[in-house]
Design a protein around this motif. Structure first.
Motif, PDB file in Angstrom:
ATOM      1  N   UNK A 166       0.829  -1.210   0.000  1.00  0.00           N
ATOM      2  CA  UNK A 166       0.000   0.000   0.000  1.00  0.00           C
ATOM      3  C   UNK A 166       0.863   1.259   0.000  1.00  0.00           C
ATOM      4  N   UNK A 167       2.051   1.160   0.558  1.00  0.00           N
ATOM      5  CA  UNK A 167       2.979   2.305   0.596  1.00  0.00           C
ATOM      6  C   UNK A 167       3.853   2.387  -0.659  1.00  0.00           C
ATOM      7  N   UNK A 168       3.545   1.535  -1.636  1.00  0.00           N
ATOM      8  CA  UNK A 168       4.244   1.604  -2.914  1.00  0.00           C
ATOM      9  C   UNK A 168       5.571   0.883  -2.976  1.00  0.00           C
ATOM     10  N   UNK A 169       5.837   0.022  -2.000  1.00  0.00           N
ATOM     11  CA  UNK A 169       7.105  -0.707  -1.992  1.00  0.00           C
ATOM     12  C   UNK A 169       6.939  -2.078  -2.640  1.00  0.00           C
ATOM     13  N   UNK A 170       7.943  -2.491  -3.392  1.00  0.00           N
ATOM     14  CA  UNK A 170       7.986  -3.850  -3.910  1.00  0.00           C
ATOM     15  C   UNK A 170       8.613  -4.738  -2.835  1.00  0.00           C
ATOM     16  N   UNK A 171       8.133  -5.971  -2.711  1.00  0.00           N
ATOM     17  CA  UNK A 171       8.598  -6.845  -1.642  1.00  0.00           C
ATOM     18  C   UNK A 171       9.686  -7.795  -2.125  1.00  0.00           C
ATOM     19  N   UNK A 172      10.622  -8.086  -1.246  1.00  0.00           N
ATOM     20  CA  UNK A 172      11.552  -9.204  -1.425  1.00  0.00           C
ATOM     21  C   UNK A 172      11.231 -10.199  -0.320  1.00  0.00           C
ATOM     22  N   UNK A 185      15.284   1.733  -4.844  1.00  0.00           N
ATOM     23  CA  UNK A 185      15.084   2.631  -3.705  1.00  0.00           C
ATOM     24  C   UNK A 185      13.745   2.414  -3.021  1.00  0.00           C
ATOM     25  N   UNK A 186      12.905   1.543  -3.604  1.00  0.00           N
ATOM     26  CA  UNK A 186      11.544   1.351  -3.070  1.00  0.00           C
ATOM     27  C   UNK A 186      11.305  -0.136  -2.817  1.00  0.00           C
ATOM     28  N   UNK A 189      20.680  -0.347   0.150  1.00  0.00           N
ATOM     29  CA  UNK A 189      20.756   0.319   1.462  1.00  0.00           C
ATOM     30  C   UNK A 189      19.429   0.902   1.945  1.00  0.00           C
ATOM     31  N   UNK A 190      18.524   1.223   1.019  1.00  0.00           N
ATOM     32  CA  UNK A 190      17.252   1.843   1.408  1.00  0.00           C
ATOM     33  C   UNK A 190      16.173   0.819   1.749  1.00  0.00           C
ATOM     34  N   UNK A 191      16.484  -0.474   1.633  1.00  0.00           N
ATOM     35  CA  UNK A 191      15.451  -1.505   1.847  1.00  0.00           C
ATOM     36  C   UNK A 191      14.897  -1.426   3.271  1.00  0.00           C
ATOM     37  N   UNK A 192      13.597  -1.633   3.377  1.00  0.00           N
ATOM     38  CA  UNK A 192      12.900  -1.539   4.668  1.00  0.00           C
ATOM     39  C   UNK A 192      12.699  -2.942   5.230  1.00  0.00           C
ATOM     40  N   UNK A 193      13.042  -3.131   6.485  1.00  0.00           N
ATOM     41  CA  UNK A 193      12.861  -4.435   7.132  1.00  0.00           C
ATOM     42  C   UNK A 193      11.640  -4.454   8.029  1.00  0.00           C
ATOM     43  N   UNK A 194      11.285  -5.615   8.552  1.00  0.00           N
ATOM     44  CA  UNK A 194      10.139  -5.717   9.459  1.00  0.00           C
ATOM     45  C   UNK A 194      10.414  -5.028  10.788  1.00  0.00           C
ATOM     46  N   UNK A 195       9.327  -4.553  11.441  1.00  0.00           N
ATOM     47  CA  UNK A 195       9.484  -3.930  12.764  1.00  0.00           C
ATOM     48  C   UNK A 195      10.049  -4.939  13.766  1.00  0.00           C
TER      49      UNK A 195
END
Length: 316
Positions: free
Chosen positions: A116-122, A162-163, A189-195
């Protein structure tokens, strides 16, 4: 004849986790509520002994929804299913109960939020595993890229480097996953991980117990099924932690006694879908052949419990 001495190290925690316990309870309660047959899409958990026991009570195991008659309840396994499966069940006006482990559902929610936030998942996971299929099936095709190894990170072709965000299968090796995450962060480097770590508490705890006992063991036996991801990871963890002989066994009959000739210590654990009765069976088999001393290796206490769906707590 004098039996040789043997120390058995019993890992704790071991065996059933809260998600597996809940899933089995869901099938039993569904049979009690609606009578048999109750259909289950895929093995409810990866253990033949458990599946056969539920089959005897009235469960029918199938691989696809179109194998289920529309007038009987269907249960989705603890591993989770793609979003299309409950949508199809609803379209056919079927009674369905989702036994997906709440910790797997947490990963599904996480993936949806990032999408929903526009990120593609790995997704870090094993290709073809039901949990991986179910998690990747939460999002449209192409929105989840699968990586199985740290080396595989180099082959990823994201839409926008970046997304990105990453999620993991809940039953992986903690150490392997850490290596893959490090490779992902190095390349993106910009990848987002789980909380919070996606690998579930039960997987982590069982691996830690194996690491703790491995240095003292001539052999480690993991009670579990060949198609159980978390059980196979326990074998790998035992070998890496210094145990020369680490093997997976489904039942006591599978033990290779010749390979254990001359040993003085054995560690025993079990995957999260293996019931305690199978562990007892293995311990008894050793007692029949050795003068056994049992030592517990306790690395964590577990008191997690998940509620069953409301539909099963309501009267028929």
């Amino acid at each position: 004849m004098t039996r040789p001495p043997l120390t058995l190290y019993l890992a704790a925690p071991r065996g059933f986790c809260a998600g597996v316990d809940r899933a089995i309870k869901i099938v039993e309660m569904a049979i009690e509520k609606w009578g048999g047959p109750v259909y289950v899409r895929h093995e409810i958990v990866h253990n033949r002994f458990v599946v056969d026991g539920l089959r005897d009570k009235g469960a029918v195991f199938v691989e696809e929804l179109d194998e289920c008659p529309p007038d009987r309840p269907v249960i989705f396994s603890a591993h989770g299913v793609p979003r299309a499966v409950p949508a199809e069940a609803a379209a056919r006006e079927m009674i369905y109960v989702d036994a997906t482990c709440p910790l797997v559902s947490k990963v599904h929610i996480e993936a949806a939020r990032h999408h929903e936030n526009g990120l593609q998942m790995v997704m870090i996971g094993h290709a073809g595993h039901p949990e991986t299929i179910g998690t990747m099936g939460q999002l449209p095709p192409g929105e989840v890229l699968l990586v199985e190894t740290a080396d595989g990170v180099a082959d990823l072709m994201p839409r926008d480097p970046e997304r990105l965000a990453f999620i993991t299968q809940t039953t992986l090796s903690v150490d392997d996953t850490a290596d893959i995450v490090a490779a992902l962060k190095a390349r993106f480097p910009a990848i987002v991980g789980p909380h919070k770590e996606d690998i579930c508490y039960a997987t982590t705890n069982r691996q830690e117990a194996v690491k703790a006992m491995a240095p003292d063991c001539d052999a480690i036996l993991v009670v579990g099924a060949p198609n159980s991801s978390n059980s196979r990871r326990l074998v790998e963890v035992g070998a890496r932690a210094g145990c020369a002989y680490a093997q997976l066994v489904q039942r006591a009959d599978d033990i290779d006694w010749r390979a254990l000739d001359g040993i003085r210590s054995v560690g025993i654990t079990a995957g999260a879908s293996a019931p305690e009765v199978l562990i007892d069976e293995v311990v008894d088999a050793f007692r029949d052949r050795y003068d056994v001393t049992v030592e517990m290796v306790v690395t964590a206490e577990e008191n997690v419990e998940f509620k069953v769906p409301r539909v099963l707590r309501q009267p028929a």
